[in-house]
Design an enzyme around this catalytic site. Structure first.
Site, PDB file in Angstrom:
ATOM      1  N   LYS A 280     -23.269  26.999  -0.877  1.00 32.09           N
ATOM      2  CA  LYS A 280     -23.013  27.994  -1.927  1.00 32.09           C
ATOM      3  C   LYS A 280     -22.627  29.338  -1.312  1.00 32.09           C
ATOM      4  CE  LYS A 280     -25.449  31.207  -4.193  1.00 32.09           C
ATOM      5  NZ  LYS A 280     -24.399  32.183  -4.515  1.00 32.09           N
TER       6      LYS A 280
ATOM      7  N   GLY B 296     -28.764  36.723   4.148  1.00 29.60           N
ATOM      8  CA  GLY B 296     -28.702  37.651   3.014  1.00 29.60           C
ATOM      9  C   GLY B 296     -29.842  38.638   3.081  1.00 29.60           C
ATOM     10  N   SER B 297     -30.332  39.032   1.908  1.00 32.92           N
ATOM     11  CA  SER B 297     -31.314  40.125   1.870  1.00 32.92           C
ATOM     12  C   SER B 297     -32.730  39.646   2.195  1.00 32.92           C
ATOM     13  CB  SER B 297     -31.320  40.766   0.484  1.00 32.92           C
ATOM     14  OG  SER B 297     -31.927  39.882  -0.443  1.00 32.92           O
TER      15      SER B 297
ATOM     16  N   GLY C  89     -34.769  36.288   1.064  1.00 35.61           N
ATOM     17  CA  GLY C  89     -35.335  35.474   2.145  1.00 35.61           C
ATOM     18  C   GLY C  89     -36.814  35.200   1.927  1.00 35.61           C
TER      19      GLY C  89
ATOM     20  N   GLU D 195     -31.525  34.592   8.153  1.00 38.45           N
ATOM     21  CA  GLU D 195     -30.959  35.753   8.835  1.00 38.45           C
ATOM     22  C   GLU D 195     -30.912  36.855   7.798  1.00 38.45           C
ATOM     23  OE1 GLU D 195     -30.441  35.997  11.867  1.00 38.45           O
ATOM     24  OE2 GLU D 195     -30.273  33.917  12.519  1.00 38.45           O
TER      25      GLU D 195
ATOM     26  N   CYS E 170     -25.101  43.330   8.615  1.00 42.79           N
ATOM     27  CA  CYS E 170     -26.539  43.415   8.952  1.00 42.79           C
ATOM     28  C   CYS E 170     -26.706  44.006  10.328  1.00 42.79           C
ATOM     29  CB  CYS E 170     -27.285  42.099   8.870  1.00 42.79           C
ATOM     30  SG  CYS E 170     -26.351  40.700   8.557  1.00 42.79           S
TER      31      CYS E 170
ATOM     32  N   GLU F 234     -32.851  49.329   4.644  1.00 42.33           N
ATOM     33  CA  GLU F 234     -31.451  48.950   4.830  1.00 42.33           C
ATOM     34  C   GLU F 234     -30.619  49.440   3.646  1.00 42.33           C
ATOM     35  OE1 GLU F 234     -30.257  44.742   4.635  1.00 42.33           O
ATOM     36  OE2 GLU F 234     -29.183  45.093   6.517  1.00 42.33           O
TER      37      GLU F 234
HETATM   38  C1  UN1 Z   1     -23.537  40.144   9.750  1.00 36.38           C
HETATM   39  O1  UN1 Z   1     -23.411  41.350   9.580  1.00 36.38           O
HETATM   40  O2  UN1 Z   1     -24.193  39.474   8.936  1.00 36.38           O
HETATM   41  O3  UN1 Z   1     -21.930  41.125  15.369  1.00 36.38           O
HETATM   42  C2  UN1 Z   1     -22.925  39.375  10.859  1.00 36.38           C
HETATM   43  C3  UN1 Z   1     -21.306  41.325  14.338  1.00 36.38           C
HETATM   44  C4  UN1 Z   1     -20.522  40.202  13.721  1.00 36.38           C
HETATM   45  C5  UN1 Z   1     -21.403  39.395  12.815  1.00 36.38           C
HETATM   46  C6  UN1 Z   1     -22.162  40.216  11.818  1.00 36.38           C
HETATM   47  N1  UN1 Z   1     -19.981  39.377  14.761  1.00 36.38           N
HETATM   48  O4  UN1 Z   1     -21.297  42.420  13.790  1.00 36.38           O
END
Ligand code: UN1
Length: 490
Positions: A173, A226-227, A231, A248, A282, A380
């Site tokens: 999804k 995601g957030s 999570g 993650e 992230c 964040e």
């Molecule tokens: C993300 O922001 O979820 O290192 C992944 C990085 C990218 C991947 C980011 N290669 O910023």
């Protein structure tokens, strides 16, 4: 307007309810297409189809599975420009970045394909005579994947490619803000020869479709990016029926700039880390912890550089920053700017929504006089907002770096080896960069974080295969008699 259907058991099918949702270009607010919204029954059908496909797919020799990925990677290469342009329209980030996103998908696809001839186990002597011990890797089974909108093809590929080469079948999804690139990715995998049922695509909101995935007990594992909030919810929901979960989640990534750093290099890194992807990574750099001796000069140069950044449509030449993904992200960023001001931080650049086009644009924003414990330095934001925090030295800087709930990426700018190695040793994060920004992870290294950034798993790198396999220990006794471990030792 074009309609995009769900992909279940090798066929594009309408959602059970017939409902669709719109995919909107965040720069222009023009609609891109209508996407079918899956129902719980659709999700369950997708899981059943993945379950039916599992036996045959998992019995296909891994090097043959890998051949499909090699072909996929080549098609992705041929379509790189086309996919990048679609992604900029769907997600908003500038073309150079969407090209990078597609390249990351190409890289992980080749990397995972190579793993098809490297699904190594271990061998070891037994403690007994005429007995041999080894480990073998097995696929987990049917796996569920829920992916975010900020890397519309790279993150799905981080999950899908290793899972496929390891022999799993998938229900996937994508985020409802960016379903188009997922449709394209599925089409490419099918063109490359993936058998029906191995990969199923269901689209729609997390609260319905995501929830149906999380609650379907036939799924042996859930992989989510995601957030933190979602999570935590997934962990809670899955705790009752013992499933593997890989998470993650967020980040509040620091860049430490020491007084011995090359300042212009650090300015480059902070600008790219904080405002690249409009801060929606992230791994974005949202806190810059600057040595007090160089802070005035650093601040002035950062503002000067930030003033030159141009907002606009990511398809246009000369644009540095695209829009935020949607209205609710725009409101969230604006809310954090208000919070920063009310906490006593000083807004020295940006801070407002702007309208170079009808979409969700927000100025790159710099706060100074931020203390480590302010909400803008702890939570964040996922937008183009960076906080400058003053520090008298490295130990204090590392304490500040570690003062947040997250631990994904981190960076230090210094010309002093001792400072660099101390940061590598002491910063609580899954990734530390020396003299480069917090963003830009490469696919052959593990990606993930500590503390609330995740639950200990890592994607990409050699850990990509770990995420999608189970280890079986095998004891092969050829003595022809009963031998008891720990007892028959002489
Ligand atoms: C993300 O922001 O979820 O290192 C992944 C990085 C990218 C991947 C980011 N290669 O910023």
């Amino acid at each position: 307007m074009q309609e995009y259907k769900l992909f279940i058991n090798g066929e594009w099918i309408s959602s059970g309810s017939g409902e669709t949702f719109d995919n909107i270009n965040p720069a222009t607010l023009e609609p891109i297409g209508k996407f079918h919204r899956a129902t719980e029954e659709d999700v369950n059908r997708a899981v059943d189809s993945a379950e039916d496909a599992f036996d045959s797919w998992s019995s296909t020799p891994a090097p043959q599975r890998a051949m499909i990925l090699y072909r996929t990677a080549r098609i992705l290469e041929d379509k790189k420009e086309e996919l990048a342009r679609l992604m900029t329209q769907e997600m908003g980030k500038v073309l150079s970045e969407t090209r990078g996103d597609v390249q990351e998908a190409i890289d992980i696809t080749y990397y995972a394909a190579g793993e098809g001839r490297r699904l190594f186990g271990e061998t070891t002597p037994s403690e007994l005579h005429d007995k041999f011990c080894m480990t073998v890797l097995r696929p987990i089974g049917v796996v569920g994947m829920i992916t975010p909108w900020n890397f519309p093809i790279a993150i799905p590929s981080w999950k899908i490619m290793p899972a496929l080469v390891a022999g799993n079948t998938i229900v996937f999804k994508p985020a409802s803000d960016t379903p188009l690139l997922s449709v394209e990715l599925v089409k490419i995998l099918m063109e490359a020869g993936l058998p029906p049922g191995v990969l199923n695509l269901v689209m729609g909101e997390g609260s319905t479709v995501g929830s149906a995935i999380v609650h379907n007990r036939k799924l042996r594992s859930i992989s989510f990016t995601g957030s933190l909030e979602t999570g935590k919810w997934i962990l809670g929901e899955t705790s009752r029926n013992m499933r593997r979960v890989s998470l993650e989640l967020g980040g509040k990534n620091p860049i430490i700039v020491m007084d011995d750093a090359k300042i212009d290099l650090a300015i480059d890194g902070v600008t790219w880390g904080a405002f690249g992807t409009t801060g929606q990574r992230c791994t974005a750099a949202s806190r810059v912890i600057v040595h007090e001796k160089i802070l005035p000069e650093f601040q002035e140069k950062l503002i000067e550089r930030t003033k030159k950044l141009r907002l606009g449509n990511g398809l246009d030449d000369g644009v540095d920053i695209g829009p935020l993904i949607n209205e609710s992200q725009l409101k969230k960023v604006a809310k954090y700017v208000d919070i920063g001001k009310s906490e006593g931080a000083k807004l020295v650049h940006g801070g407002k929504a702007v309208k170079p086009l009808p979409g969700h644009f927000f100025e790159p924003t710099i706060f100074t006089d931020v203390t480590y414990d302010m909400r803008i330095a702890q939570e964040e934001i996922f937008g183009p907002v960076v906080s400058l925090i003053s520090t008298p030295g490295l130990d204090d800087a590392i304490r500040i770096a570690n003062s947040v709930e997250y631990g994904l990426s981190s960076s230090i700018y210094t010309e002093n080896m001792r400072n660099a190695f101390r940061a590598i040793e002491k910063i609580e994060a899954g990734i530390t960069y020396v003299n480069s920004s917090t963003i830009g992870a490469e696919v052959h290294l593990p990606f993930g974080g500590v503390k609330s950034t995740g639950n200990g798993t890592r994607e990409a790198g050699t850990t990509a295969i770990e995420e999608f396999t189970e280890i079986k220990a095998v004891y092969f006794d050829y003595s022809g008699k009963l031998q008891k471990a720990q007892i028959d030792l002489e």
